[in-house]
Scaffold this active site. Structure first.
Site, PDB file in Angstrom:
ATOM      1  N   LYS A  45       0.803  -1.169   0.026  1.00 36.46           N
ATOM      2  CA  LYS A  45      -0.073   0.038   0.131  1.00 36.46           C
ATOM      3  C   LYS A  45       0.784   1.452   0.089  1.00 36.46           C
ATOM      4  O   LYS A  45       1.986   1.379   0.760  1.00 36.46           O
ATOM      5  CB  LYS A  45      -0.852   0.001   1.100  1.00 36.46           C
ATOM      6  CG  LYS A  45      -1.877   1.090   1.196  1.00 36.46           C
ATOM      7  CD  LYS A  45      -3.078   0.876   0.369  1.00 36.46           C
ATOM      8  CE  LYS A  45      -3.995   1.923   0.539  1.00 36.46           C
ATOM      9  NZ  LYS A  45      -3.829   3.071  -0.023  1.00 36.46           N
ATOM     10  N   THR A  46       0.624   2.296  -0.864  1.00 38.56           N
ATOM     11  CA  THR A  46       1.233   3.540  -0.720  1.00 38.56           C
ATOM     12  C   THR A  46       1.408   3.952   0.436  1.00 38.56           C
ATOM     13  O   THR A  46       0.223   4.349   1.191  1.00 38.56           O
ATOM     14  CB  THR A  46       0.903   4.292  -1.713  1.00 38.56           C
ATOM     15  OG1 THR A  46       0.946   3.890  -2.944  1.00 38.56           O
ATOM     16  CG2 THR A  46       1.541   5.784  -1.793  1.00 38.56           C
ATOM     17  N   LEU A  73      -5.582   7.704   0.907  1.00 37.63           N
ATOM     18  CA  LEU A  73      -4.185   7.291   1.229  1.00 37.63           C
ATOM     19  C   LEU A  73      -4.121   6.480   2.947  1.00 37.63           C
ATOM     20  O   LEU A  73      -3.258   6.642   3.674  1.00 37.63           O
ATOM     21  CB  LEU A  73      -3.121   8.353   1.197  1.00 37.63           C
ATOM     22  CG  LEU A  73      -2.371   8.639  -0.095  1.00 37.63           C
ATOM     23  CD1 LEU A  73      -1.501   9.751   0.052  1.00 37.63           C
ATOM     24  CD2 LEU A  73      -1.679   7.191  -0.547  1.00 37.63           C
ATOM     25  N   CYS A 131      -1.246  10.141  -6.459  1.00 32.19           N
ATOM     26  CA  CYS A 131      -2.391   9.875  -5.678  1.00 32.19           C
ATOM     27  C   CYS A 131      -3.500  11.258  -5.797  1.00 32.19           C
ATOM     28  O   CYS A 131      -3.287  12.339  -5.630  1.00 32.19           O
ATOM     29  CB  CYS A 131      -2.123  10.028  -4.172  1.00 32.19           C
ATOM     30  SG  CYS A 131      -3.492   9.564  -3.213  1.00 32.19           S
ATOM     31  N   LYS A 165       4.984   5.830 -10.053  1.00 30.55           N
ATOM     32  CA  LYS A 165       3.527   5.634 -10.398  1.00 30.55           C
ATOM     33  C   LYS A 165       3.198   6.860 -10.831  1.00 30.55           C
ATOM     34  O   LYS A 165       3.096   8.011  -9.990  1.00 30.55           O
ATOM     35  CB  LYS A 165       2.799   5.155  -9.056  1.00 30.55           C
ATOM     36  CG  LYS A 165       1.359   4.977  -9.372  1.00 30.55           C
ATOM     37  CD  LYS A 165       1.431   3.570 -10.225  1.00 30.55           C
ATOM     38  CE  LYS A 165      -0.269   3.301 -10.372  1.00 30.55           C
ATOM     39  NZ  LYS A 165      -0.593   2.632  -9.092  1.00 30.55           N
ATOM     40  N   SER A 195      -5.667   5.453 -11.051  1.00 27.96           N
ATOM     41  CA  SER A 195      -7.005   5.785 -11.731  1.00 27.96           C
ATOM     42  C   SER A 195      -7.244   7.035 -12.379  1.00 27.96           C
ATOM     43  O   SER A 195      -6.276   7.990 -11.934  1.00 27.96           O
ATOM     44  CB  SER A 195      -7.918   5.444 -10.329  1.00 27.96           C
ATOM     45  OG  SER A 195      -7.399   6.388  -9.381  1.00 27.96           O
ATOM     46  N   GLY A 249      -7.553  -1.541 -16.009  1.00 26.13           N
ATOM     47  CA  GLY A 249      -8.588  -2.532 -16.879  1.00 26.13           C
ATOM     48  C   GLY A 249      -8.115  -3.733 -17.096  1.00 26.13           C
ATOM     49  O   GLY A 249      -8.630  -4.507 -17.996  1.00 26.13           O
ATOM     50  N   GLY A 270      -6.000  -4.232 -10.411  1.00 25.73           N
ATOM     51  CA  GLY A 270      -6.522  -3.555  -9.260  1.00 25.73           C
ATOM     52  C   GLY A 270      -7.832  -3.913  -9.271  1.00 25.73           C
ATOM     53  O   GLY A 270      -8.381  -4.725  -8.217  1.00 25.73           O
TER      54      GLY A 270
END
Length: 311
Positions: A45-46, A73, A131, A165, A195, A249, A270
């Site tokens: 997890k970030t 977060l 994020c 990322k 996302s 996706g 994801g």
């Protein structure tokens, strides 16, 4: 013998599939499930410097074509994850891993990375520049000057393998500008995409998540074309030493195949992982291998980046 093995920097992975940060990675128990699955790796997890509870719930919702979330977060603090991946790397049969990190300020980002640099951890680090769901905080990677400034400072002291990322970019000139920045640094990888930020899903007459009056990051089927575009755009533009992790996706072997065809060396899952659980890795690996067999491919390198254009 058909193989989905891959490599990022000097790290080998028995399978190109793994989780996306944010899914099945909050706790050691969840990470252990990914470790025990057919996935080639996991990303944590970030994590921020201190633990965070995140945004108020409900902050995630499955939708007809994917998902929407505004998590904010939530995480257990970077030391929780750093300790776990450092413990795992001492085991003889361990996989290689990714530690995902970001500070709530530039100063905090440097504090975290300096501690990782000084630690015994020898795996890959993913610096999350994307994020989209922290109220009042913009996505760093949309500000190219700030991105260049942060990476310049980071690489002045951080000497371990590091990637970033990224959020989705939507304009060709932004691909050009972002690649020009990334190509000046010894990045191990870029991860495309997080996302699509600030979507809105309506059910009857109401939003489906609570934070930000319903605005949240969109994942799943909605985002695959954007993810593929980002993967391929950066495959075309980045130095060959900077590899690409494709995210967005992926719920079938065909989806994973397309990410690799567009240039991805690894593929993260994801929304579909959240919906199906870690058994998804075995299913998608089989589907990917079946496609490779049908096409006569034995390794990912036989088709990675070989997207065909029209004359």
């Amino acid at each position: 013998m058909i193989s989905t093995a891959t490599k990022i920097a000097d790290f080998n992975f028995g399978n190109c599939l793994m989780n996306a940060a944010g899914v099945y990675c909050m706790t050691r128990e969840e990470l252990a499930e990914i470790e025990a699955s057919a996935a080639g790796s996991f990303v944590t997890k970030t994590a921020t410097l201190e633990a965070r509870t995140g945004n108020p719930e409900p902050r995630y919702a499955d939708t007809h074509l994917g998902s929407i979330n505004s998590m904010g977060l939530p995480n257990k603090g970077f030391n929780y994850y750093l300790d776990y991946v450092t413990e795992l790397q001492k085991q003889a049969d361990t996989k290689n891993h990714f530690l995902s990190l970001v500070g709530m300020s530039q100063k905090e980002t440097h504090t975290i990375l300096k501690q990782v640099q000084a630690s015994d951890y020898q795996g890959l680090v993913e610096l999350n520049l994307s994020c989209p769901n922290v109220p009042g905080k913009p996505q760093i990677a949309y500000d190219f000057e700030t991105t260049e400034e942060i990476l310049s400072q980071v690489f002045s002291y951080y000497k371990k393998p590091l990637g970033v990322k990224l959020p989705p970019y939507f304009d060709i000139v932004h691909f050009d500008q972002a690649a020009a920045v990334f190509n000046t640094f010894p990045l191990a990888f870029v991860n495309c995409i997080n996302s699509i930020g600030n979507g809105l899903v309506v059910d009857d007459e109401a939003v489906v998540i609570k934070p930000k009056n319903g605005f949240g990051g969109i994942g799943g089927d909605y985002v695959k074309p954007t993810a593929l575009a980002n993967v391929h755009a950066f495959y075309q533009r980045l130095n060959p030493s900077i590899q690409i992790i494709g995210t967005g996706g992926v719920k079938s072997g065909r989806d994973a195949f397309e990410h690799i065809l567009c240039g991805a060396s690894m593929v993260q899952i994801g929304t579909a992982l959240h919906q199906e659980g870690p058994a998804i890795f075995e299913r998608i690996t089989k589907e990917l291998k079946d496609i490779m067999a049908d096409k006569g491919y034995e390794t990912l390198e036989d088709f990675r980046g070989q997207l065909k254009y029209m004359n």
